[in-house]
Design an enzyme around this catalytic site. Structure first.
Site, PDB file in Angstrom:
ATOM      1  N   ASN A   1       0.877  -1.170   0.000  1.00 52.19           N
ATOM      2  CA  ASN A   1       0.000   0.000   0.000  1.00 52.19           C
ATOM      3  C   ASN A   1       0.915   1.220   0.000  1.00 52.19           C
ATOM      4  O   ASN A   1       1.443   1.613   1.038  1.00 52.19           O
ATOM      5  CB  ASN A   1      -0.870  -0.055   1.261  1.00 52.19           C
ATOM      6  CG  ASN A   1      -1.825   1.120   1.355  1.00 52.19           C
ATOM      7  OD1 ASN A   1      -1.748   2.069   0.573  1.00 52.19           O
ATOM      8  ND2 ASN A   1      -2.717   1.060   2.316  1.00 52.19           N
TER       9      ASN A   1
ATOM     10  N   ARG B   1      -2.522  -2.000  -3.529  1.00 51.38           N
ATOM     11  CA  ARG B   1      -3.715  -1.177  -3.357  1.00 51.38           C
ATOM     12  C   ARG B   1      -3.615   0.004  -4.315  1.00 51.38           C
ATOM     13  O   ARG B   1      -2.596   0.714  -4.337  1.00 51.38           O
ATOM     14  CB  ARG B   1      -3.776  -0.649  -1.927  1.00 51.38           C
ATOM     15  CG  ARG B   1      -4.901   0.318  -1.753  1.00 51.38           C
ATOM     16  CD  ARG B   1      -4.873   0.954  -0.396  1.00 51.38           C
ATOM     17  NE  ARG B   1      -6.034   1.785  -0.226  1.00 51.38           N
ATOM     18  CZ  ARG B   1      -6.034   2.929   0.440  1.00 51.38           C
ATOM     19  NH1 ARG B   1      -4.939   3.366   1.008  1.00 51.38           N
ATOM     20  NH2 ARG B   1      -7.129   3.628   0.552  1.00 51.38           N
TER      21      ARG B   1
ATOM     22  N   HIS C   1     -12.635   3.308  -0.133  1.00 53.62           N
ATOM     23  CA  HIS C   1     -12.658   2.287   0.935  1.00 53.62           C
ATOM     24  C   HIS C   1     -13.370   1.023   0.466  1.00 53.62           C
ATOM     25  O   HIS C   1     -13.872   0.252   1.298  1.00 53.62           O
ATOM     26  CB  HIS C   1     -13.407   2.770   2.203  1.00 53.62           C
ATOM     27  CG  HIS C   1     -12.727   3.852   2.972  1.00 53.62           C
ATOM     28  ND1 HIS C   1     -13.446   4.848   3.599  1.00 53.62           N
ATOM     29  CD2 HIS C   1     -11.424   4.097   3.227  1.00 53.62           C
ATOM     30  CE1 HIS C   1     -12.593   5.660   4.214  1.00 53.62           C
ATOM     31  NE2 HIS C   1     -11.368   5.228   3.993  1.00 53.62           N
TER      32      HIS C   1
ATOM     33  N   LEU D   1     -15.379   3.838   9.835  1.00 56.35           N
ATOM     34  CA  LEU D   1     -15.031   5.063  10.546  1.00 56.35           C
ATOM     35  C   LEU D   1     -13.581   5.011  11.013  1.00 56.35           C
ATOM     36  O   LEU D   1     -13.281   4.515  12.099  1.00 56.35           O
ATOM     37  CB  LEU D   1     -15.962   5.244  11.765  1.00 56.35           C
ATOM     38  CG  LEU D   1     -17.469   5.082  11.498  1.00 56.35           C
ATOM     39  CD1 LEU D   1     -18.261   5.216  12.793  1.00 56.35           C
ATOM     40  CD2 LEU D   1     -17.960   6.100  10.472  1.00 56.35           C
ATOM     41  N   GLY D   2     -12.689   5.468  10.156  1.00 59.22           N
ATOM     42  CA  GLY D   2     -11.275   5.563  10.536  1.00 59.22           C
ATOM     43  C   GLY D   2     -10.924   7.032  10.583  1.00 59.22           C
ATOM     44  O   GLY D   2     -11.769   7.859  10.942  1.00 59.22           O
TER      45      GLY D   2
ATOM     46  N   GLY E   1     -10.124   8.603   7.749  1.00 62.24           N
ATOM     47  CA  GLY E   1     -11.100   8.822   6.676  1.00 62.24           C
ATOM     48  C   GLY E   1     -12.342   8.019   7.051  1.00 62.24           C
ATOM     49  O   GLY E   1     -12.216   7.018   7.750  1.00 62.24           O
TER      50      GLY E   1
ATOM     51  N   ARG F   1     -11.230  15.914   7.271  1.00 64.26           N
ATOM     52  CA  ARG F   1     -12.018  16.336   6.099  1.00 64.26           C
ATOM     53  C   ARG F   1     -13.429  16.727   6.524  1.00 64.26           C
ATOM     54  O   ARG F   1     -14.018  16.071   7.382  1.00 64.26           O
ATOM     55  CB  ARG F   1     -12.118  15.202   5.072  1.00 64.26           C
ATOM     56  CG  ARG F   1     -10.808  14.898   4.401  1.00 64.26           C
ATOM     57  CD  ARG F   1     -10.951  13.740   3.418  1.00 64.26           C
ATOM     58  NE  ARG F   1      -9.735  12.954   3.445  1.00 64.26           N
ATOM     59  CZ  ARG F   1      -9.683  11.638   3.307  1.00 64.26           C
ATOM     60  NH1 ARG F   1     -10.784  10.933   3.102  1.00 64.26           N
ATOM     61  NH2 ARG F   1      -8.537  11.015   3.357  1.00 64.26           N
TER      62      ARG F   1
ATOM     63  N   GLY G   1     -10.819   2.107  12.783  1.00 66.18           N
ATOM     64  CA  GLY G   1     -10.325   2.553  14.098  1.00 66.18           C
ATOM     65  C   GLY G   1     -11.402   3.047  15.056  1.00 66.18           C
ATOM     66  O   GLY G   1     -11.489   2.589  16.191  1.00 66.18           O
TER      67      GLY G   1
ATOM     68  N   GLY H   1     -14.879   2.953  14.474  1.00 65.64           N
ATOM     69  CA  GLY H   1     -16.018   2.031  14.483  1.00 65.64           C
ATOM     70  C   GLY H   1     -15.774   0.793  15.331  1.00 65.64           C
ATOM     71  O   GLY H   1     -16.685   0.296  16.004  1.00 65.64           O
TER      72      GLY H   1
ATOM     73  N   ASN I   1     -13.524   0.577  17.868  1.00 64.22           N
ATOM     74  CA  ASN I   1     -13.076   0.816  19.246  1.00 64.22           C
ATOM     75  C   ASN I   1     -13.916   1.781  20.067  1.00 64.22           C
ATOM     76  O   ASN I   1     -13.854   1.742  21.289  1.00 64.22           O
ATOM     77  CB  ASN I   1     -11.636   1.351  19.221  1.00 64.22           C
ATOM     78  CG  ASN I   1     -10.673   0.328  18.660  1.00 64.22           C
ATOM     79  OD1 ASN I   1     -10.513  -0.751  19.215  1.00 64.22           O
ATOM     80  ND2 ASN I   1     -10.059   0.652  17.537  1.00 64.22           N
TER      81      ASN I   1
ATOM     82  N   GLU J   1      -8.199  -4.841   5.279  1.00 68.18           N
ATOM     83  CA  GLU J   1      -8.031  -4.519   3.857  1.00 68.18           C
ATOM     84  C   GLU J   1      -6.882  -5.314   3.245  1.00 68.18           C
ATOM     85  O   GLU J   1      -6.955  -5.726   2.094  1.00 68.18           O
ATOM     86  CB  GLU J   1      -7.812  -3.008   3.692  1.00 68.18           C
ATOM     87  CG  GLU J   1      -9.096  -2.232   3.968  1.00 68.18           C
ATOM     88  CD  GLU J   1      -8.899  -0.740   4.118  1.00 68.18           C
ATOM     89  OE1 GLU J   1      -8.531  -0.305   5.216  1.00 68.18           O
ATOM     90  OE2 GLU J   1      -9.102  -0.012   3.137  1.00 68.18           O
TER      91      GLU J   1
END
Ligand code: ADP
Length: 404
Positions: free
Chosen positions: A11, A94, A183, A212-213, A215, A244, A333, A335, A337, A387
């Site tokens: 990646n 990727r 994603h 939900l990371g 990004g 963002r 990350g 979502g 935790n 991923e």
């Protein structure tokens, strides 16, 4: 001849390369690592040999992607896992933007590279770095199959009404303006794993996936096919993210230009790098924001509430798009935790059949798990994304198919 079983996943970002070496016999990881700050004096390579339980770090300048990949190859070789190993079946890359052209994983040749290059105007930050990674890896192992796995591919099934913006189609087509979504590798993996968690085939279930990371994006997946997603032409559209803005009245941009005196590049930087949670409260890490909220910090509270409000709107929208929802899956990350995020996003949606069980939601756990009450009409799930495993799986499936 039997096919070798290892896949290296690369990646390549603008200043970093993340990698994992997997053995596809049991989908296990043999090595994982990261090269950061490529091109700076303070580059760092962190390499973990999973099988040997050994982590090594190199600090010092790494000039470019070629030097980075060579350093990675050396680290792998030190563990007996080098790129020249006959066990290596393929390298999976990727690639962020595959446009309309790439709807599935693709064996890389010169024609594919040219097409990825043609997409640079719609992915100026990502595709050049991805291309550099591919070219370097091909230089190191020209004989090895290399596969491009696109972030956009899973979303190419979106029907036209979801994929089009309401602008003149001639202008849109001329500039390839449409909603591509990103994603996709994660949305594909998580929607399938959610079906598995429910004990069903993906073709039987409708899932809203919330990735939900740093990004963040949502998608509506109907019977295994994506029918809508929150990111658009670029990863700026949709949910509130770490830095963002997500959705915004486009006229805000004209206003910033005409009244605020900002240049296009300044606005681009503002919306992509200095907005979202960070822009709202100065922090983009949800752990820090929650800590501040718990201490009564009003700025962090408002940032959190705006984040949740947007998320809830997308859950409602995708409920309407799907008509029937079997599960809502939280991943990445935040979502995976942040229990308070999951609780707040679903709060008040009992009328839609959605609820979380406080005990299940608060409990820690590693794998995919349900957090809704046993009798819930719509299941709410936490499904860790992977991923790299998905890229390796898609890469290996293609190489296997081609070897028959
Ligand atoms: P990326 O988009 O960079 O791949 P990740 O999916 O790794 O991002 O998510 C990173 C984000 O996850 C962090 O910025 C942080 O906000 C959030 N996060 C990670 N761990 C936790 C945690 N324990 N609680 C709340 N949020 C967390």
């Amino acid at each position: 001849m039997t096919l070798p079983t290892r896949v290296l996943v690369l990646n390549s970002g603008s200043s970093s390369v993340k990698y994992q070496l997997l053995d596809m016999r049991d989908r296990s990881r043999l090595a994982v690592g990261l090269v950061e700050r490529i091109g700076e004096q303070t580059s760092r390579l962190k390499h973990t040999c999973v099988t040997g339980g050994d982590t090594r770090e190199q600090n010092g300048p790494i000039a470019d992607h070629e030097a980075a990949l060579k350093a990675v190859a050396e680290e792998l070789a030190r563990d007996g896992l080098g790129l020249d190993s006959p066990e290596l079946a393929a390298i999976g890359h990727r690639v962020v933007h595959g446009g309309m052209f790439f709807t599935e994983p693709t064996l890389i040749d010169e024609g594919v590279l040219t097409e990825i290059e043609r997409l640079i105007p719609v992915a100026p930050l990502h595709n050049p770095a991805n291309l550099t990674g591919i070219r370097t890896a091909r230089g190191l192992r020209p004989d090895l199959p290399q596969v491009a796995v696109f972030d956009t591919a899973f979303h190419t099934t979106m029907p036209e009404p979801a994929a089009r913006y309401a602008i003149d189609p001639k202008i849109a087509d001329r500039h390839r303006i449409r909603r591509y979504g990103f994603h996709g590798t994660s949305h594909a993996y998580v929607s399938r794993e959610t079906a598995r968690l429910l004990g069903k085939d993906p073709s039987e279930v409708n899932v809203i996936v919330l990735h939900l990371g740093n990004g963040a994006s949502a998608s509506a997946v109907e019977g295994g096919r994506c029918v809508d997603t929150s990111m658009g032409l670029t990863p700026l559209e949709g949910l509130v993210m770490g830095t963002r803005s997500g959705d915004l009245d486009p006229a805000v941009i004209f206003h910033l230009e005409r009244v605020g005196g900002m240049s296009t590049d300044e606005i681009d930087t503002l919306l992509n790098k200095r907005s979202g949670l960070f822009g709202l409260c100065g922090d983009n890490d949800m752990r820090e924001i929650r800590r501040r909220v718990d201490e009564g910090d009003e700025e962090a509270r408002l940032a959190f509430d705006i984040y949740i409000h947007r998320l809830k709107k997308y859950i409602g929208a995708y409920y309407a798009v799907l008509g029937r929802v079997d599960a809502v899956a939280f991943t990445a990350g935040v979502g995976e935790n942040a229990a308070p995020v999951r609780e707040a996003a679903v709060a008040g949606l009992e009328g839609l059949g959605l609820a979380v069980d406080a005990g299940l939601n608060g409990a820690r756990g590693d794998g995919p798990r349900l957090i809704s009450p046993g009798d819930a009409r719509v299941k709410v799930a936490v499904v860790p994304t992977d991923e790299e495993l998905e890229i390796a799986t898609q890469t290996y499936a293609l190489v296997e198919k081609n070897s028959r």
